[in-house]
Design a protein around this motif. Sequence first.
Motif, PDB file in Angstrom:
ATOM      1  N   VAL A  89       0.872  -1.174   0.000  1.00 43.04           N
ATOM      2  CA  VAL A  89       0.000   0.000   0.000  1.00 43.04           C
ATOM      3  C   VAL A  89       0.914   1.231   0.000  1.00 43.04           C
ATOM      4  O   VAL A  89       2.120   1.098   0.203  1.00 43.04           O
ATOM      5  N   PRO A  90       0.367   2.421  -0.226  1.00 40.21           N
ATOM      6  CA  PRO A  90       1.236   3.605  -0.211  1.00 40.21           C
ATOM      7  C   PRO A  90       2.026   3.706   1.101  1.00 40.21           C
ATOM      8  O   PRO A  90       1.508   3.385   2.179  1.00 40.21           O
ATOM      9  N   GLN A  91       3.272   4.132   0.971  1.00 39.31           N
ATOM     10  CA  GLN A  91       4.138   4.277   2.144  1.00 39.31           C
ATOM     11  C   GLN A  91       3.453   5.159   3.176  1.00 39.31           C
ATOM     12  O   GLN A  91       2.850   6.178   2.840  1.00 39.31           O
ATOM     13  N   ASN A  92       3.524   4.752   4.419  1.00 41.79           N
ATOM     14  CA  ASN A  92       2.954   5.460   5.571  1.00 41.79           C
ATOM     15  C   ASN A  92       1.426   5.469   5.606  1.00 41.79           C
ATOM     16  O   ASN A  92       0.833   6.210   6.382  1.00 41.79           O
ATOM     17  N   TYR A  93       0.777   4.655   4.752  1.00 40.48           N
ATOM     18  CA  TYR A  93      -0.692   4.577   4.820  1.00 40.48           C
ATOM     19  C   TYR A  93      -1.108   4.066   6.195  1.00 40.48           C
ATOM     20  O   TYR A  93      -1.998   4.606   6.829  1.00 40.48           O
ATOM     21  N   PHE A  94      -0.433   2.986   6.624  1.00 42.91           N
ATOM     22  CA  PHE A  94      -0.647   2.464   7.971  1.00 42.91           C
ATOM     23  C   PHE A  94       0.582   2.784   8.803  1.00 42.91           C
ATOM     24  O   PHE A  94       1.703   2.539   8.379  1.00 42.91           O
ATOM     25  N   PRO A  95       0.391   3.322  10.012  1.00 46.38           N
ATOM     26  CA  PRO A  95       1.533   3.607  10.892  1.00 46.38           C
ATOM     27  C   PRO A  95       2.273   2.324  11.287  1.00 46.38           C
ATOM     28  O   PRO A  95       1.716   1.222  11.237  1.00 46.38           O
ATOM     29  N   GLU A  96       3.509   2.479  11.704  1.00 49.24           N
ATOM     30  CA  GLU A  96       4.325   1.345  12.138  1.00 49.24           C
ATOM     31  C   GLU A  96       3.899   0.816  13.508  1.00 49.24           C
ATOM     32  O   GLU A  96       4.202  -0.317  13.847  1.00 49.24           O
ATOM     33  N   ASP A  97       3.215   1.616  14.275  1.00 46.92           N
ATOM     34  CA  ASP A  97       2.720   1.198  15.587  1.00 46.92           C
ATOM     35  C   ASP A  97       1.425   0.389  15.404  1.00 46.92           C
ATOM     36  O   ASP A  97       0.505   0.846  14.713  1.00 46.92           O
TER      37      ASP A  97
END
Length: 161
Positions: free
Chosen positions: A36-44
Motif C-alpha cells: 500500500v502507499p508508504q505510511n498509509y498504515f503507521p508502524e505502531d
Amino acid sequence: MSRKVLILYYSQFGNTAKLASSIHRQTGADILRLKVPQNYFPEDMEEADQVFKRDNRAGKLPPIMTKIPDLHYYDTILIGGPVWDGKVSSTILKLLQMMSHYQGKVVPFSTGWRDSGKYQKDFIAHAGKLNVAHGYHVLTHGTPQYSPASLASWLRKLQFN
C-alpha cells in the motif's frame, strides 16, 4: 498438467511475510507481496488498528500499489494477511474486490496476535462468488500457533506437497 499456484500476501509487521515465505518454500509457488502507499498504515500496531477502524467505518479501502499479474494463469491463489480487530485486513478486502472475476480456487491464510476472530467466515463473506477453500490461521501469542508440521499437514490436504 502441473498446477499453477500464486501466493499473494500483505504483511504490516512481518508475521504474515514469514508465514508466506514458509508456504513458498514448501510449495515452490510464485509469491508476491502486496504493498500500500508508504505510511498509509503507521508502524505502531495500535495506531494502525485505529486507521483500520476509521477506514472501516468510512467504507474506505487502501489502494494496492503492487502490479497484480494475470490471475487467470493460476489454478489456485493463496491469500495471506494479518488479522485486524478480529477481521480480514482492509488490504486483503481490496484484493478480494479486485479478484471478483477470478475462477480458480482461493485459499486464505492469516496471522493474528491473540485472537483470529472469525477470519475464515469474514474472508468468505467478503469473497463474493470466489471459490474459497479452508485456510490456515495461526496466532503469535495464542493457539493455534505456527508449526512446520501443521503447515505441512494443511498443504497436504490442499494437495500441494
